[in-house]
Scaffold this motif. Structure first.
Motif, PDB file in Angstrom:
ATOM      1  N   UNK A  58       5.498  -0.036  -9.880  1.00  0.00           N
ATOM      2  CA  UNK A  58       6.339   1.104 -10.275  1.00  0.00           C
ATOM      3  C   UNK A  58       6.210   1.396 -11.774  1.00  0.00           C
ATOM      4  N   UNK A  59       6.195   0.333 -12.589  1.00  0.00           N
ATOM      5  CA  UNK A  59       6.242   0.541 -14.041  1.00  0.00           C
ATOM      6  C   UNK A  59       4.885   0.544 -14.729  1.00  0.00           C
ATOM      7  N   UNK A  60       3.893  -0.070 -14.122  1.00  0.00           N
ATOM      8  CA  UNK A  60       2.587  -0.136 -14.782  1.00  0.00           C
ATOM      9  C   UNK A  60       1.451   0.412 -13.926  1.00  0.00           C
ATOM     10  N   UNK A  61       1.788   0.943 -12.736  1.00  0.00           N
ATOM     11  CA  UNK A  61       0.819   1.704 -11.955  1.00  0.00           C
ATOM     12  C   UNK A  61      -0.306   0.905 -11.318  1.00  0.00           C
ATOM     13  N   UNK A 105       0.842  -1.207   0.000  1.00  0.00           N
ATOM     14  CA  UNK A 105       0.000   0.000   0.000  1.00  0.00           C
ATOM     15  C   UNK A 105       0.876   1.256   0.000  1.00  0.00           C
ATOM     16  N   UNK A 106       2.007   1.203   0.724  1.00  0.00           N
ATOM     17  CA  UNK A 106       2.912   2.360   0.747  1.00  0.00           C
ATOM     18  C   UNK A 106       3.528   2.571  -0.637  1.00  0.00           C
ATOM     19  N   UNK A 122       1.826   6.569  -6.934  1.00  0.00           N
ATOM     20  CA  UNK A 122       0.513   6.965  -7.427  1.00  0.00           C
ATOM     21  C   UNK A 122      -0.145   5.845  -8.249  1.00  0.00           C
ATOM     22  N   UNK A 123       0.030   4.619  -7.783  1.00  0.00           N
ATOM     23  CA  UNK A 123      -0.514   3.455  -8.491  1.00  0.00           C
ATOM     24  C   UNK A 123      -1.924   3.158  -7.985  1.00  0.00           C
ATOM     25  N   UNK A 124      -2.694   2.455  -8.794  1.00  0.00           N
ATOM     26  CA  UNK A 124      -4.021   2.002  -8.358  1.00  0.00           C
ATOM     27  C   UNK A 124      -3.804   0.844  -7.395  1.00  0.00           C
ATOM     28  N   UNK A 125      -4.405   0.945  -6.223  1.00  0.00           N
ATOM     29  CA  UNK A 125      -4.085  -0.022  -5.162  1.00  0.00           C
ATOM     30  C   UNK A 125      -5.051  -1.207  -5.167  1.00  0.00           C
ATOM     31  N   UNK A 126      -4.667  -2.277  -5.852  1.00  0.00           N
ATOM     32  CA  UNK A 126      -5.458  -3.522  -5.800  1.00  0.00           C
ATOM     33  C   UNK A 126      -4.701  -4.537  -4.928  1.00  0.00           C
ATOM     34  N   UNK A 133      -9.900   1.304 -14.729  1.00  0.00           N
ATOM     35  CA  UNK A 133      -8.682   2.125 -14.851  1.00  0.00           C
ATOM     36  C   UNK A 133      -7.442   1.248 -14.683  1.00  0.00           C
ATOM     37  N   UNK A 134      -7.513   0.284 -13.742  1.00  0.00           N
ATOM     38  CA  UNK A 134      -6.358  -0.610 -13.533  1.00  0.00           C
ATOM     39  C   UNK A 134      -6.130  -1.435 -14.800  1.00  0.00           C
ATOM     40  N   UNK A 135      -7.214  -1.953 -15.394  1.00  0.00           N
ATOM     41  CA  UNK A 135      -7.037  -2.810 -16.574  1.00  0.00           C
ATOM     42  C   UNK A 135      -6.481  -1.985 -17.729  1.00  0.00           C
ATOM     43  N   UNK A 136      -6.880  -0.714 -17.798  1.00  0.00           N
ATOM     44  CA  UNK A 136      -6.327   0.119 -18.875  1.00  0.00           C
ATOM     45  C   UNK A 136      -4.827   0.312 -18.717  1.00  0.00           C
ATOM     46  N   UNK A 137      -4.403   0.518 -17.475  1.00  0.00           N
ATOM     47  CA  UNK A 137      -2.960   0.649 -17.234  1.00  0.00           C
ATOM     48  C   UNK A 137      -2.235  -0.635 -17.621  1.00  0.00           C
ATOM     49  N   UNK A 138      -2.871  -1.781 -17.290  1.00  0.00           N
ATOM     50  CA  UNK A 138      -2.201  -3.071 -17.508  1.00  0.00           C
ATOM     51  C   UNK A 138      -2.177  -3.469 -18.986  1.00  0.00           C
ATOM     52  N   UNK A 139      -2.954  -2.790 -19.808  1.00  0.00           N
ATOM     53  CA  UNK A 139      -2.928  -3.078 -21.254  1.00  0.00           C
ATOM     54  C   UNK A 139      -1.561  -2.761 -21.851  1.00  0.00           C
ATOM     55  N   UNK A 140      -0.799  -1.920 -21.167  1.00  0.00           N
ATOM     56  CA  UNK A 140       0.533  -1.606 -21.684  1.00  0.00           C
ATOM     57  C   UNK A 140       1.512  -2.778 -21.522  1.00  0.00           C
TER      58      UNK A 140
END
Ligand code: PMP
Ligand code: GLN
Length: 381
Positions: free
Chosen positions: A338-341, A20-21, A27-31, A373-380
């Motif tokens: 860190x890299x995919x948020x 969580x920290x 500034x990542x989505x916290x799942x 929003x998380x899935x959109x970030x992970x599409x990268x």
């Protein structure tokens, strides 16, 4: 300087704090950590305000507000058709984590052994060790994470004082069948083994299945502490209120510790929960979470993760990441944050020896917008 000898061998900082920290820092989505990101029912928060404003602000009775204990007993009697005595069997606690710790403190003496089915919620191992007990780990069998009862039988010894079980299960989402309870009863029959039954996700169960509680098994119930959390039922994990249901003799031993560890629990929150439960407001948290699981499983179809099995309950979905990387799971979870948020939990944190099957856990107890929003970030990826 005086020295401090560590009381347990678990990680110096729990994985929930670490991830969580890290999510906050990047500034990542916290799942990662399991908690809803949507508000609780405003009628319940309104009752908390009302309680504080009308003067429910002093200590409550040690075992919990009688109105809340009665509401819990009535709720279990209704949903499970079991008798629960509010006075002698229900104790309100500052969360389920504390209830688990207190149950261990009540029963363990130095050198006692406790069987833990791994992967296991990360507080079990340190809680046992902090009470002088020895953890005897037994691995659950992937991909279903069912119990291999032969392994449990082999792990039992004359020193076995308890077994802790958890259904629906964190982190795998696995759910026990009725037969598992019968087999457990056979295994502990004629032994000195107590059962700690962590049922915090009892209402989060999917696909038309039903939760079997240890309270429904008369033979096991006699030797069991059943542990619950209001946080998972009313979407208010930060209130940190739970409860223990156990037969009178066990409740007595539990309260002997609780009276000197916490004494009692936040009074206005207990008042609010009691009033809310007594109002008979229907609770659809199971259907709500099942909808979120389905929504998230759909999103996962577009992403390069492997779903070995959809979660049958809980807040959590396990996935493999073998199509993306062969990094150890902790490194992968940090890299992903860190890299995919998007922050997740590496499953090695739930093993005494850091065993790594290269699996991570997503928490889907979130708004659909958050999951999207998380899935959109992970599409990268
Ligand atoms: N047991 C399990 C399996 C959990 O996932 C949690 C989650 N926090 C708890 C116990 C503790 O619940 P609480 O927040 O009420 O301490
Ligand atoms: N039970 C929650 C989880 O497994 C969080 C518990 C905690 O933060 N200690 O993610």
């Amino acid at each position: 300087m005086p020295t401090i000898t560590p009381k347990h061998s678990a990680a110096p900082t729990t994985i929930f704090t670490v991830m969580s920290a890290l999510a906050g820092q990047h500034n990542a989505i916290n799942l990662s950590q399991g908690f809803p990101d949507f508000p609780l029912d405003e009628r319940l928060s309104g009752l908390l305000q009302e309680a504080a404003a009308t003067g429910w602000n002093q200590y409550s009775p040690m075992a919990g507000l009688p109105a809340l204990r009665s509401a819990v007993a009535a709720d279990f009697t209704k949903r499970y058709d079991v008798g629960v005595d509010a006075d002698t069997e229900v104790t309100i606690t500052p969360g389920a984590t504390y209830a688990i710790y207190t149950a261990f403190t009540a029963i363990l003496q130095a050198g006692d052994e406790v069987i833990v089915l791994e992967p296991a919620y990360d507080s079990y191992l340190p809680n046992i060790q902090m009470n002088g007990g020895r953890v005897v780990p037994v691995a659950l069998t992937a991909p279903d994470f069912g119990v291999d009862w032969n392994k449990v039988k082999a792990a039992m010894s004359a020193k076995t004082k308890a077994i802790i079980i958890n259904t629906p299960h964190n982190p795998t989402g696995a759910v026990w069948a009725r037969e598992d309870w019968d087999t457990l009863a056979e295994v502990v029959r004629d032994t000195d083994c107590f059962v700690l039954s962590d049922e915090v996700y009892e209402q989060l169960i999917f696909d038309g299945k039903r939760h079997y509680s240890v309270l429904e098994h008369p033979e096991l119930r006699e030797r069991s502490f059943a542990l619950y959390s209001f946080g998972k039922v009313f979407n208010n994990t930060g209130w940190k209120i739970g409860f223990c249901i156990a037969p009178p003799a066990l409740t007595d031993a539990f309260r002997k510790i609780h009276q000197f560890a916490a004494f009692c629990v936040n009074t206005p929150a207990q008042y609010a929960l009691a009033a809310y439960m007594s109002a008979g407001i229907p609770n659809n948290v199971g259907a709500l979470m099942e909808g979120k699981r389905n929504f998230f499983l759909n999103l996962l179809q577009e992403l390069p993760f492997t779903v070995h099995k959809p979660a049958g309950g809980s807040y959590f979905q396990l996935v493999g990441y073998e199509q993306i990387s062969d990094m150890p799971d902790l490194d992968f979870a940090k890299w992903l944050t860190i890299n995919h948020g998007v922050a997740t939990i590496p499953i090695s944190a739930f093993y005494h020896n850091g065993h790594d099957d290269k699996l991570i856990r997503f928490c889907f107890a979130k708004k659909e917008a958050t999951l999207l929003a998380a899935s959109e970030k992970l599409r990268s990826l």
